[in-house]
Design a protein around this motif. Structure first.
Motif, PDB file in Angstrom:
ATOM      1  N   ILE A   1       3.219  -2.062 -44.042  1.00 28.47           N
ATOM      2  CA  ILE A   1       4.306  -1.168 -44.445  1.00 28.47           C
ATOM      3  C   ILE A   1       4.203  -0.837 -45.931  1.00 28.47           C
ATOM      4  O   ILE A   1       4.351   0.315 -46.340  1.00 28.47           O
ATOM      5  N   GLY A   2       3.933  -1.867 -46.753  1.00 31.28           N
ATOM      6  CA  GLY A   2       3.839  -1.654 -48.201  1.00 31.28           C
ATOM      7  C   GLY A   2       2.702  -0.721 -48.567  1.00 31.28           C
ATOM      8  O   GLY A   2       2.875   0.226 -49.340  1.00 31.28           O
ATOM      9  N   MET A   3       1.512  -0.973 -48.007  1.00 29.22           N
ATOM     10  CA  MET A   3       0.356  -0.118 -48.293  1.00 29.22           C
ATOM     11  C   MET A   3       0.543   1.283 -47.721  1.00 29.22           C
ATOM     12  O   MET A   3       0.154   2.280 -48.332  1.00 29.22           O
ATOM     13  N   GLY A   4       1.157   1.355 -46.529  1.00 27.86           N
ATOM     14  CA  GLY A   4       1.415   2.667 -45.930  1.00 27.86           C
ATOM     15  C   GLY A   4       2.398   3.480 -46.751  1.00 27.86           C
ATOM     16  O   GLY A   4       2.212   4.691 -46.954  1.00 27.86           O
ATOM     17  N   CYS A   5       3.434   2.806 -47.247  1.00 24.94           N
ATOM     18  CA  CYS A   5       4.405   3.496 -48.111  1.00 24.94           C
ATOM     19  C   CYS A   5       3.759   3.905 -49.433  1.00 24.94           C
ATOM     20  O   CYS A   5       4.067   4.963 -49.988  1.00 24.94           O
ATOM     21  N   GLY A   6       2.841   3.054 -49.939  1.00 21.80           N
ATOM     22  CA  GLY A   6       2.119   3.404 -51.160  1.00 21.80           C
ATOM     23  C   GLY A   6       1.270   4.647 -50.969  1.00 21.80           C
ATOM     24  O   GLY A   6       1.233   5.526 -51.837  1.00 21.80           O
ATOM     25  N   TYR A   7       0.595   4.732 -49.823  1.00 25.56           N
ATOM     26  CA  TYR A   7      -0.205   5.928 -49.507  1.00 25.56           C
ATOM     27  C   TYR A   7       0.699   7.151 -49.388  1.00 25.56           C
ATOM     28  O   TYR A   7       0.388   8.225 -49.922  1.00 25.56           O
ATOM     29  N   THR A   8       1.817   6.989 -48.683  1.00 24.66           N
ATOM     30  CA  THR A   8       2.749   8.114 -48.501  1.00 24.66           C
ATOM     31  C   THR A   8       3.307   8.569 -49.841  1.00 24.66           C
ATOM     32  O   THR A   8       3.436   9.782 -50.091  1.00 24.66           O
ATOM     33  N   LEU A   9       3.652   7.621 -50.704  1.00 24.90           N
ATOM     34  CA  LEU A   9       4.144   7.961 -52.040  1.00 24.90           C
ATOM     35  C   LEU A   9       3.087   8.743 -52.820  1.00 24.90           C
ATOM     36  O   LEU A   9       3.412   9.714 -53.522  1.00 24.90           O
ATOM     37  N   ALA A  10       1.828   8.348 -52.669  1.00 28.91           N
ATOM     38  CA  ALA A  10       0.738   9.029 -53.377  1.00 28.91           C
ATOM     39  C   ALA A  10       0.577  10.472 -52.898  1.00 28.91           C
ATOM     40  O   ALA A  10       0.498  11.403 -53.703  1.00 28.91           O
ATOM     41  N   VAL A  11       0.517  10.661 -51.567  1.00 26.23           N
ATOM     42  CA  VAL A  11       0.302  12.023 -51.054  1.00 26.23           C
ATOM     43  C   VAL A  11       1.521  12.905 -51.298  1.00 26.23           C
ATOM     44  O   VAL A  11       1.391  14.110 -51.538  1.00 26.23           O
ATOM     45  N   LEU A  12       2.722  12.303 -51.252  1.00 23.06           N
ATOM     46  CA  LEU A  12       3.933  13.090 -51.525  1.00 23.06           C
ATOM     47  C   LEU A  12       3.985  13.543 -52.979  1.00 23.06           C
ATOM     48  O   LEU A  12       4.317  14.704 -53.260  1.00 23.06           O
ATOM     49  N   SER A  13       3.662  12.643 -53.908  1.00 28.61           N
ATOM     50  CA  SER A  13       3.706  13.006 -55.328  1.00 28.61           C
ATOM     51  C   SER A  13       2.694  14.099 -55.634  1.00 28.61           C
ATOM     52  O   SER A  13       2.991  15.057 -56.362  1.00 28.61           O
ATOM     53  N   MET A  14       1.498  14.007 -55.044  1.00 28.39           N
ATOM     54  CA  MET A  14       0.491  15.040 -55.262  1.00 28.39           C
ATOM     55  C   MET A  14       0.900  16.366 -54.642  1.00 28.39           C
ATOM     56  O   MET A  14       0.749  17.437 -55.244  1.00 28.39           O
TER      57      MET A  14
END
Length: 216
Positions: free
Chosen positions: A131-144
């Motif tokens: 969940i943590g890594m998945g949310c980190g990935y989602t945060l990255a793609v959303l910010s970009m």
């Protein structure tokens, strides 16, 4: 406390995209719009969490010699299920994401966490890591995607993935004459990625300096 810290590390300090530099190919390709980023982010969270849980459950009965093929079969099965659900209920999202949904199977983040964490830890910890890594990935793609969409179109458009005719948010921030079309291209993706990765690197350096100051 360690579990909470591990979860938080996946968001920024050990962000899979900006810190570990994993899954960059799909990140650069699908961040042209917020809709794509949300769809891909949710898919990665589900696959990463479920694969971590399953791999953790069978880690003691999986021979070391065939563990990687076993991981790939598990991940491929989960990705196929997710892709079929997206095709059935969100065809527009499936069309815009294209080949990048099936490519989750070989995403370095999924395989990396399976090998380095889920295969060595319990079910709960593995689920939390996913969940943590998945949310980190989602945060990255959303910010970009937010940066690229705003600069290339002058606003933000979010539609219902199950009904693209239904607009959830349509926000215009500045006139179209002032947009920078470069950020809608691959070059803009690399520029955005480099700037955000540098910002995360600077933040990590700041955290390390604070920890060293405390030790003194």
């Amino acid at each position: 406390m360690n579990r909470i810290q591990n979860f938080k590390n996946g968001l920024i300090k050990d962000n899979p995209v900006f810190s570990l530099f994993l899954g960059i190919c799909s990140t650069l390709a699908i961040t042209t719009s917020i809709n794509n980023a949300i769809g891909m982010g949710v898919s990665v969270i589900i696959v990463l969490t479920m694969s971590n849980v399953i791999i953790s459950m069978i880690r003691k009965i999986t021979p070391d010699e065939i563990r990687i093929p076993v991981y790939i079969v598990i991940i491929a099965t989960l990705v196929t299920i997710i892709q079929m659900l997206i095709q059935a209920f969100a065809p527009a999202l499936n069309e815009s994401l294209g080949v990048f949904i099936p490519l989750i199977v070989v995403n370095c983040i999924i395989l990396g966490r399976a090998e380095s964490f889920a295969s060595k830890n319990g079910v709960f910890d593995s689920a939390l890591d996913g969940i943590g890594m998945g949310c980190g990935y989602t945060l990255a793609v959303l910010s970009m995607s937010v940066i690229r969409e705003v600069l290339s179109t002058g606003g933000i458009l979010i539609t219902n993935p199950f009904n693209t005719a239904q607009v959830i948010l349509d926000l215009s921030l500045f006139p179209e004459d002032f947009t920078i079309s470069l950020f809608g291209s691959p070059v803009g993706a690399f520029i955005t990625f480099a700037c955000l990765a540098a910002a995360v690197g600077a933040y990590k350096t700041h955290l390390d300096a604070k920890e060293k100051a405390k030790e003194k």
